[in-house]
Design a protein around this motif. Sequence first.
Motif, mmCIF file in Angstrom:
data_model
loop_
_atom_site.group_PDB
_atom_site.id
_atom_site.type_symbol
_atom_site.label_atom_id
_atom_site.label_comp_id
_atom_site.label_asym_id
_atom_site.label_seq_id
_atom_site.Cartn_x
_atom_site.Cartn_y
_atom_site.Cartn_z
ATOM 1 N N TYR A 45 -48.013 16.738 -14.256
ATOM 2 C CA TYR A 45 -47.935 18.063 -14.772
ATOM 3 C C TYR A 45 -47.466 19.019 -14.406
ATOM 4 C CZ TYR A 45 -51.877 15.876 -17.576
ATOM 5 O OH TYR A 45 -52.537 14.574 -18.318
ATOM 6 N N GLN A 56 -43.606 15.093 -15.336
ATOM 7 C CA GLN A 56 -43.629 14.367 -16.554
ATOM 8 C C GLN A 56 -43.899 15.056 -17.764
ATOM 9 O OE1 GLN A 56 -46.192 10.856 -15.916
ATOM 10 N NE2 GLN A 56 -45.668 10.642 -13.849
ATOM 11 N N HIS A 57 -44.985 16.012 -17.756
ATOM 12 C CA HIS A 57 -45.332 16.886 -18.727
ATOM 13 C C HIS A 57 -45.438 18.241 -18.411
ATOM 14 C CE1 HIS A 57 -47.047 17.423 -22.754
ATOM 15 N NE2 HIS A 57 -47.769 18.299 -22.429
ATOM 16 N N TYR A 112 -46.553 22.160 -19.373
ATOM 17 C CA TYR A 112 -47.224 23.160 -20.255
ATOM 18 C C TYR A 112 -46.755 24.571 -19.880
ATOM 19 C CZ TYR A 112 -51.170 19.875 -21.249
ATOM 20 O OH TYR A 112 -51.764 18.753 -21.809
ATOM 21 N N GLY A 118 -38.913 24.494 -26.140
ATOM 22 C CA GLY A 118 -39.639 22.978 -26.268
ATOM 23 C C GLY A 118 -38.700 22.147 -27.255
ATOM 24 N N GLU A 130 -36.396 18.641 -26.869
ATOM 25 C CA GLU A 130 -37.200 17.460 -27.354
ATOM 26 C C GLU A 130 -36.371 16.412 -26.989
ATOM 27 O OE1 GLU A 130 -39.423 16.125 -31.503
ATOM 28 O OE2 GLU A 130 -38.205 17.978 -31.409
ATOM 29 N N ARG A 183 -37.563 16.328 -22.534
ATOM 30 C CA ARG A 183 -38.560 16.842 -21.815
ATOM 31 C C ARG A 183 -39.981 16.833 -22.575
ATOM 32 N NH1 ARG A 183 -37.447 19.121 -16.811
ATOM 33 N NH2 ARG A 183 -39.800 18.469 -16.423
ATOM 34 N N ASN A 184 -40.999 16.458 -22.106
ATOM 35 C CA ASN A 184 -42.308 16.577 -22.647
ATOM 36 C C ASN A 184 -43.044 17.981 -22.448
ATOM 37 O OD1 ASN A 184 -44.606 15.793 -23.912
ATOM 38 N ND2 ASN A 184 -45.329 14.147 -22.678
ATOM 39 N N THR A 221 -45.574 21.034 -23.761
ATOM 40 C CA THR A 221 -46.604 21.595 -24.893
ATOM 41 C C THR A 221 -46.870 22.920 -24.659
ATOM 42 O OG1 THR A 221 -47.570 19.541 -24.764
ATOM 43 C CG2 THR A 221 -49.013 21.349 -25.461
ATOM 44 N N GLN A 242 -53.408 14.078 -21.312
ATOM 45 C CA GLN A 242 -52.693 15.147 -21.915
ATOM 46 C C GLN A 242 -53.420 15.720 -23.054
ATOM 47 O OE1 GLN A 242 -48.595 14.444 -23.040
ATOM 48 N NE2 GLN A 242 -48.517 15.553 -24.736
ATOM 49 N N ASP A 243 -53.823 14.785 -23.844
ATOM 50 C CA ASP A 243 -54.583 15.265 -25.221
ATOM 51 C C ASP A 243 -55.912 15.835 -24.802
ATOM 52 O OD1 ASP A 243 -52.624 14.136 -26.627
ATOM 53 O OD2 ASP A 243 -53.610 12.465 -27.034
ATOM 54 N N THR A 284 -55.180 19.384 -23.388
ATOM 55 C CA THR A 284 -54.619 20.344 -24.392
ATOM 56 C C THR A 284 -55.820 20.741 -25.355
ATOM 57 O OG1 THR A 284 -52.422 19.022 -24.612
ATOM 58 C CG2 THR A 284 -53.296 20.487 -26.428
#
Length: 613
Positions: free
Chosen positions: A395, A442-443, A445, A461, A465, A468-469, A471, A494-495, A498
């Motif tokens: 993250y 990797q992700h 925020y 973002g 798309e 990159r990942n 949110t 991740q879920d 979030t």
Amino acid sequence: MYKDAIGYGIKQEGDLSLSKRSLNGTDFTAMVLAGAEQLQQHAEHVNSLNVFPVPDGDTGTNMNLTMSAGVAELKRNNSDSIGHSAGVLSKGLLMGARGNSGVITSQLFRGFGRYAASYTELNTIQFAAALQTGVDAAYKAVVKPVEGTILTVAKEAAKHAVFYARRTNDITELMEQVLLKAQETLSQTPEMLPVLKQVGVVDSGGQGLVYIYDGFLRYLQGKSGHAEYAEVRQAVMVEHQEPASAVLSSPSAVFADRPELAQSKIETEDIEFLYDMEFFINRQLGGSGAHFDEDQFRKALSVNGDSIIIIADDELIKVHVHSKEPGEVLNLALRFGEITQIHILNMREQHRDLLTTGLDIDPMPDLFAEMPIDPVEHSREQAPVTPPADELAPYGFIAVASGQGIADIFKSLGVDVVLSGGQTMNPSTEDFVNAIGSISAQHVYILPNNSNIVLAAQQAGELLEGERNVTVIPSKSIPQGIAAAFAFSEEENQDTNTDNMMDAIARIKSGQVTYSVRDTQIDNLEIKAGQYIGIENSKIVTSAEGLLASCKELLSKMLVSGDEIVTILAGEETQTEMTAELADWLSENYPDAEVEVHQGGQPVYYYIFSVES
């Protein structure tokens, strides 16, 4: 009351209007320059239409900066084809978009550019269709469109254009009708949004769009723009490119000694990909005619590089990469076209200067706008050390904040990039794109921490798309952003993270105290210029002559049970004694409340409060 919305005269004796049956790229470019100038001249008036009487109304500023970015692109990349010019404008606006009004403006012209892409010229019916396509794109970009705003002004003007285009083949006459309808709709916005009627203003974003359309028409009518844009008309007839050059930045400004910076813990030689490169490839000039495959190009750059960002269209490719072999990067790029606006920084040199001289380094020059933007303040950009792909952190975090104390709080919570900004200066879409590219995770925020920044973050973002990942957690205040960062856990997926962060921002009450810049009345609350006003969750709820009195009244409304967690962030203009007195008052009147005090250092807002049950 609404005279500014309807005070334009359209047909006047002595008009120099020329019948124009089609619109090419040359005239479109000059129209945009004229529209941008009209907006720039009236940006402060647009700011003054802000519903809240706070000292940081910024709709005009955001729209002006957004249009300036689009104009800068048009000046660099000219064409007599309207498809080309509209595409160039779209790209500049997209990357330079700031605030909700700026993002919506960029989407209006993005849709326009998509329709115009295959045309050299547009007739009246096609011009109207392009305006309508822009409206469709803007409405699609906004999750919950609100009528009575810039969206409505654009929608009604485009709808009328489609209707009237069947009755005229004159672009100038059609633009007259577009402006008239936009003015008429703007004057009606107070009837659509009660808060506008209550305060006695028209929608600020809609007013900004009217100024842009007014500039369009002024150029077509040959009014102030007839002589003023003659040089522009000549310039856009000639293709020109700036000579390529390598620019090495040097130290620019002394900063305070901060041993906690990550740079002091990094060895210079550990910076593996030491050359920070940014340039454009003009696909219309030079090159070997090789087919451009973005995935293959990215793969080739990654052999000796990282932090790769590629933004490509049919004419231009923007490239950012950190590389071991700058010569090899340029050789790869030359296959696809002529290279322009090359900027190269040696990050090891930057790091050595930082450690030995205590000097900050100029960031990479902004290739999309001519004006300076707020710097990105974070450790990874100043001394990027990106691990191999298989060692990426799970993250990464970006937060927006104004004030060194608040920035330090976010950094202490593990935020990688703190973009300098907030209510008074919204980061652009490109600021977010660059920040995302600087994080090896990797992700990623994003915590926008302001309702006027969420759309720009989301747009960044969307641009990345597939690459990159990203949110965006739609935090609308600093307290919400801090709560979200607290709720995050490296161990969760991740879920779950979030969901936890969304739950956290829903539990937070946010309060702010500033001063009023004008007399007004909101929800039966009489407000006088100069009074201190308290804002709870984006609603003005208190007004008082004294700062301490306004703070106490606001906190009394925010605390319900009396046992909440209260955080006080003191601004740059507050006095230590008053902050201590406020904390003592809380302890005395709410003995069960847990109170924390931090020096936030934020401008404009004397205090920011967070209340959590």
